[in-house]
Design a protein around this motif. Structure first.
Motif, short mmCIF file in Angstrom:
data_model
loop_
_atom_site.label_atom_id
_atom_site.label_comp_id
_atom_site.label_asym_id
_atom_site.label_seq_id
_atom_site.Cartn_x
_atom_site.Cartn_y
_atom_site.Cartn_z
N SER A 195 0.93 -1.25 -0.10
CA SER A 195 0.12 0.01 -0.17
C SER A 195 0.80 1.28 -0.03
CB SER A 195 -0.73 -0.04 1.40
OG SER A 195 -1.44 1.35 1.52
N THR A 196 0.46 2.36 -0.72
CA THR A 196 1.16 3.53 -0.39
C THR A 196 0.89 4.04 1.13
OG1 THR A 196 -1.09 4.78 -1.01
CG2 THR A 196 0.80 4.23 -2.77
N PRO A 197 1.86 4.64 1.77
CA PRO A 197 1.59 4.97 3.27
C PRO A 197 0.43 6.12 3.25
CG PRO A 197 3.87 6.28 2.19
CD PRO A 197 2.95 5.09 1.20
N LEU A 198 0.04 6.17 4.63
CA LEU A 198 -0.94 6.95 5.16
C LEU A 198 -0.31 8.32 4.74
CD1 LEU A 198 -2.81 5.30 8.30
CD2 LEU A 198 -3.62 5.47 5.79
N PRO A 199 -1.13 9.38 4.45
CA PRO A 199 -0.47 10.84 4.01
C PRO A 199 -0.12 11.54 5.38
CG PRO A 199 -2.67 10.64 3.56
CD PRO A 199 -2.47 9.14 3.89
N TYR A 200 0.62 12.19 5.48
CA TYR A 200 0.94 13.12 6.44
C TYR A 200 1.21 14.55 5.79
CZ TYR A 200 3.52 16.09 9.82
OH TYR A 200 3.65 17.19 10.61
N PHE A 201 0.34 15.47 5.81
CA PHE A 201 0.15 16.58 5.32
C PHE A 201 0.94 17.89 5.88
CE2 PHE A 201 -3.49 14.35 3.58
CZ PHE A 201 -2.82 13.97 2.08
N GLN A 218 -3.68 29.99 5.18
CA GLN A 218 -3.51 28.63 5.22
C GLN A 218 -4.86 27.55 4.50
OE1 GLN A 218 -1.68 27.43 8.76
NE2 GLN A 218 -2.65 25.24 8.69
N VAL A 219 -4.39 26.73 3.52
CA VAL A 219 -5.49 26.07 3.03
C VAL A 219 -5.70 25.17 4.23
CG1 VAL A 219 -5.76 24.12 1.13
CG2 VAL A 219 -3.96 26.04 0.79
N PRO A 220 -7.25 24.79 4.32
CA PRO A 220 -7.86 23.93 5.19
C PRO A 220 -7.21 22.57 4.95
CG PRO A 220 -9.53 25.00 3.95
CD PRO A 220 -8.31 25.49 3.42
N GLN A 221 -6.85 22.00 6.22
CA GLN A 221 -6.29 20.60 6.14
C GLN A 221 -6.57 19.44 5.42
OE1 GLN A 221 -5.00 19.37 10.14
NE2 GLN A 221 -4.33 17.33 9.46
N ILE A 222 -7.89 19.38 5.28
CA ILE A 222 -8.74 18.46 4.59
C ILE A 222 -8.55 18.55 3.03
CG2 ILE A 222 -10.29 17.69 6.34
CD1 ILE A 222 -12.59 18.98 4.87
N LEU A 223 -7.98 19.78 2.49
CA LEU A 223 -7.94 19.99 1.17
C LEU A 223 -6.41 20.17 0.66
CD1 LEU A 223 -10.55 22.81 1.13
CD2 LEU A 223 -10.89 20.39 0.30
N VAL A 224 -5.63 20.07 1.57
CA VAL A 224 -3.99 20.10 1.29
C VAL A 224 -3.66 19.45 -0.07
CG1 VAL A 224 -1.89 19.90 2.08
CG2 VAL A 224 -3.43 21.04 3.59
N ASP A 225 -4.27 18.08 -0.04
CA ASP A 225 -3.50 17.26 -1.18
C ASP A 225 -4.82 17.22 -2.22
OD1 ASP A 225 -6.08 16.00 0.55
OD2 ASP A 225 -5.41 14.21 -0.28
N ARG A 557 -13.22 14.20 9.13
CA ARG A 557 -12.41 13.97 7.83
C ARG A 557 -11.05 14.70 8.35
NH1 ARG A 557 -15.40 13.77 3.28
NH2 ARG A 557 -17.66 14.75 3.48
N GLN A 558 -10.82 15.74 9.25
CA GLN A 558 -9.56 16.28 9.28
C GLN A 558 -8.51 15.39 10.19
OE1 GLN A 558 -9.35 20.29 10.54
NE2 GLN A 558 -7.75 20.04 11.87
N VAL A 559 -9.14 14.79 11.50
CA VAL A 559 -8.16 14.17 12.09
C VAL A 559 -8.23 12.68 11.63
CG1 VAL A 559 -9.22 15.30 14.09
CG2 VAL A 559 -10.46 13.03 13.52
N SER A 560 -8.89 12.03 10.75
CA SER A 560 -8.57 10.88 10.27
C SER A 560 -7.98 10.91 8.99
CB SER A 560 -10.02 10.07 9.98
OG SER A 560 -10.88 10.68 9.05
N GLY A 561 -7.91 12.14 8.44
CA GLY A 561 -7.53 12.03 6.78
C GLY A 561 -8.20 11.27 6.06
N GLU A 562 -9.52 11.52 6.04
CA GLU A 562 -10.50 11.18 5.19
C GLU A 562 -10.68 9.58 5.34
OE1 GLU A 562 -13.01 12.67 3.79
OE2 GLU A 562 -12.19 14.37 3.14
N MET A 563 -10.13 9.14 6.63
CA MET A 563 -10.76 7.51 6.65
C MET A 563 -11.81 7.40 7.17
SD MET A 563 -8.16 6.20 5.35
CE MET A 563 -6.52 7.12 4.71
#
Length: 608
Positions: A195-201, A218-225, A557-563
C-alpha cells in the motif's frame, strides 16, 4: 531482461515449487521449515528437490517465515513474488495463533519484497474471512487475513480460486508433510501488494497579491492534497478530464463553443445569500509577511503561488465594494463553492456572444456530510448560453440531448449495463430527496431542471443520481441566459463504476494506470475488502450552542485524513434539570486505497 525472483515458503514435498521451476526469466528459491533430513525421507520430496536443483533453483531448509531477512544477504532480499500455500501453526492451533503467524509473516515479507512485488497466500475455504469465501465464516472465527496484512502495509489486490488440478505434478500435503493433507476444495489464493503509506500533510500556505500587499492564507487541512492536482489540465489522463472533454466535444457539434481560459479566482469575497454558512470553507487572510524562502525549504510550510488572482466581490452600481460596517476583511473570504458567480459575471459584463456556449470549469469546495458520494471538493463545469427570449426551451432541449448522447457514448464504451438520463422539473423534488450536490445548488439560486442519471435501475430518479442542474435568467427584455452546471466527479464515478469519491483523489498510480491516454473503462479496485473499524464518540454539546453536524463531520475528515466512511448518531441524552445535551456517534473507519491498521485507527480516535 531482468530475472524475476520467486520465493516459496513452507513447501511440504516441494511439488508446487517444482511446477514453477524452469519458467523463462524466473529464478526460484524454494524453502521449507523442516531440515533436509526430515523432508527427504517423505514421499516424492526427494524427487522434487532433485528436479529443482537440476533446473537451477535454490533449495533452502529450516527457514522460519517470520524471520526471512536472516536467511538472505542484503543483495538477495529483493523478491518479486512470495508464495505461502496453506500456512498453519500445526496440530490444533486456533485462529488466534494462525493470525499471529500471518502477522509475523507479512511483516517479514515486507523486508524482502520489491516495491512492486506480490505476496500470494493460499488458504482453505473460509479461513480468510473475506466475502470471497463461500460460505463465509463469522469474522471472529476467521484468520482476518486482510486486516492482519494491513498491519504490515499490504492491501488485498486480487483473490481467485486455488486450482490444484491445473498445477502440473502438485500434491497438497498436511501440516509438516503429514499424511493427512489439507482440504483444499474451495481454497482461495489471496494476492497482496504494498500500500502507499498513510499521508502526512504539512501545512500549505497560498500567497496572493491584495491591494498592493502580499497576503497569505492557510489551506484547510482536509484540502491540502486536493487544492492543486491539475486533473483538468491538457496532459491529464484523469477520468474527470475525459468526461469533460467528451461533453464539450459533443456540444461543439450543436453550438459554437468558447472556453473561458482566464484564471478563475480560487477565492470569493462577499456574502452568500441563502447559503448555509456551515457548508463554506471560510478563509482568514493574514496581511503579515508570508513564510520566508528559508522557512519553506525547512518544511515549515508548502507554498502555492496563485497568479492572476481576481476576487469576485459584491459591488454596487458604481463598482464600489460593499462591505458591512464593522466586519473584518478576513471574514469576507471563502474558497469558491461554485463557478456560477463567474458565469453570471460574464453575462453582467456583456462579454458574451448570443448563441455561443461559454465553458467554465475547475474545482469547487463545499463542506458536507460524510458519505461515499458526497465530496468536499469536486470539479464543476458550467455551460452558459444566451438566446433570444422564447427560444430557451429549445436551447435547453438541444443542450440536454447533446449531454445525453455524450454520456451514453462514454457509458457504452465502459459497460453494457442499462443507463438512463432524465430531465426532471425542479418542482417535482422535495428538498430531502436531493443529493448534496443538488441541495447546495438549490441554495444558490432558483433551479428549473435537474439532470438525473441512473445505472442498472428503472423508474423514478433516486437520491444521489442528480449530476447536473439547469437554471435560466432573464437579461433585459430580449435575452434569456441558460446556465447548465455538472458535477464531473459524480459523472465519472457513475460511468466508471467507482463507488467511493476518495478513489478519484488517490495518490496510488494504479488508479490512473487504468485510464491510460484518458480512455475510460470500468474501474477495478486494487484494494479488495478493506478492513473496517468501528469506534464510538460521546460528548456534551456546549451550553447555549446549537450542534453543527456538518462541522462535526469536517472534524472527522480532518483528524482521520478522510478515513471515516460513515457517521451515525446512535444515542442522545438531555438532562431534565439543566437542559444539557449529550450525543453519541458511531464512526466507521475504512480506507478505499490504503492499508489501514487497528493501531492507526486507535491513534486517530484519540484526536477527537
Amino acid at each position: 531482461e531482468a530475472v524475476r525472483r520467486v520465493l516459496l515458503l513452507g513447501e511440504g514435498n516441494f511439488s508446487f515449487a517444482a511446477s514453477l521451476c524452469g519458467a523463462a526469466g524466473t529464478h526460484v528459491v524454494a524453502t521449507c521449515y523442516e531440515s533436509e533430513e526430515e523432508v527427504c525421507g517423505r514421499g516424492r520430496a526427494a524427487e522434487s528437490i532433485r528436479r529443482l536443483r537440476e533446473g537451477g533453483a535454490e533449495v533452502v531448509f529450516s527457514v522460519d517465515c517470520t524471520k526471512l531477512k536472516d536467511y538472505f544477504l542484503p543483495e538477495e532480499r529483493e523478491f518479486d513474488c512470495i508464495y505461502f500455500n496453506f500456512p498453519h501453526c500445526g496440530r490444533k492451533a486456533g485462529v488466534v495463533k494462525n493470525r499471529e503467524l500471518l502477522a509475523h509473516f507479512f511483516h517479514s515479507s515486507a523486508e524482502v519484497l520489491t516495491e512492486e512485488g506480490e505476496v500470494h497466500v493460499a488458504l482453505c475455504n473460509g479461513q480468510g474471512g473475506t466475502p470471497a469465501d463461500q460460505p463465509r465464516r463469522e469474522w471472529h472465527n476467521s484468520w482476518q487475513i486482510v486486516a492482519v496484512a494491513a498491519e504490515a502495509g499490504f492491501i488485498l489486490s486480487n483473490v481467485h480460486p486455488f486450482k490444484a488440478e491445473t498445477i502440473h505434478g502438485y500434491k497438497c500435503t498436511g501440516y509438516r508433510s503429514q499424511d493427512k493433507s489439507f482440504c483444499i476444495e474451495g481454497a482461495l489464493n489471496h494476492i497482496f501488494t504494498r500500500s502507499t503509506p498513510l499521508p502526512y500533510f504539512k501545512p500549505m500556505i497560498c500567497e496572493i497579491e491584495l491591494e498592493s500587499r502580499k497576503v497569505s492564507f492557510q489551506v484547510p487541512q482536509i484540502l491540502v492534497d486536493k487544492i492543486n492536482r491539475g486533473f483538468l489540465e491538457l496532459n491529464s489522463n484523469h477520468p474527470v478530464r475525459a468526461v469533460k472533454e467528451k461533453l464539450t466535444t459533443e456540444l461543439n457539434q450543436a453550438f459554437p463553443l468558447q472556453n473561458i481560459d482566464c484564471c478563475l479566482s480560487l477565492l470569493h469575497q462577499g456574502h452568500l445569500n441563502g447559503v448555509c454558512h456551515s457548508n463554506i470553507f471560510w478563509i482568514i487572510l493574514s496581511p503579515e509577511e508570508s513564510p520566508s524562502t528559508e522557512e519553506m525549504s525547512n518544511g515549515v510550510a508548502n507554498a502555492v503561488l496563485f497568479s492572476h488572482v481576481d476576487f469576485c466581490k459584491d459591488t454596487d452600481k458604481n463598482g464600489s465594494v460593499n462591505v458591512q460596517e464593522g466586519c473584518h476583511i478576513s471574514k469576507q473570504y471563502y474558497l469558491r463553492p461554485s463557478l456560477l458567480p463567474y458565469a453570471q459575471a460574464i453575462i453582467q459584463r456583456g462579454g458574451f456572444l448570443p448563441g455561443t456556449i461559454h465553458v467554465l470549469s475547475g474545482p469547487v469546495f463545499r463542506k458536507c456530510l460524510i458519505s461515499p458520494y458526497s465530496m468536499p471538493v469536486f470539479h464543476e463545469v458550467v455551460f452558459v448560453c444566451a438566446v433570444n427570449r422564447g427560444t430557451e426551451n429549445s436551447c435547453i432541449q438541444m443542450l440536454v440531448n447533446s449531454i445525453k448522447t455524450s454520456i451514453h457514448s462514454l457509458h457504452q464504451t465502459v459497460s453494457g449495463s442499462k443507463l438512463s438520463i432524465n430531465l426532471q422539473e425542479a418542482t417535482s423534488f422535495e428538498t430531502t430527496e436531493l443529493n448534496d450536490f443538488a441541495a447546495f445548488e438549490s441554495q444558490l439560486s432558483e433551479i428549473q431542471y435537474f439532470i438525473c442519471m441512473e445505472t442498472d435501475t428503472s423508474g423514478s430518479c433516486e437520491k444521489g443520481s442528480c449530476v447536473g442542474i439547469i437554471r435560466t435568467e432573464l437579461i433585459g427584455s430580449e435575452l434569456v441566459v441558460v446556465f447548465a452546471s455538472f458535477n464531473l466527479d459524480l459523472l465519472a464515478m457513475l460511468i466508471c463504476g467507482i463507488s467511493d469519491w476518495r478513489m478519484l483523489w488517490t495518490s496510488d498510480t494504479r488508479f490512473l494506470r487504468q485510464f491510460l491516454r484518458g480512455r475510460l473503462r470500468l474501474f477495478k479496485s486494487f484494494s479488495l475488502y478493506p478492513p473496517s473499524y468501528v469506534h464510538d464518540v460521546s460528548f456534551w454539546v456546549p451550553d447555549g450552542e446549537q450542534f453543527d453536524e456538518v462541522a462535526f463531520h469536517t472534524i472527522a475528515r480532518q483528524v482521520s485524513g478522510e478515513m471515516v466512511v460513515s457517521i451515525q448518531l446512535i444515542d442522545s441524552f438531555q438532562q431534565s434539570e439543566t437542559g444539557r445535551k449529550s450525543l453519541c456517534y458511531r464512526l466507521t473507519f475504512q480506507s478505499c486505497d490504503k492499508a489501514l491498521s487497528r493501531q492507526e485507527v486507535a491513534e486517530m480516535q484519540l484526536l477527537f
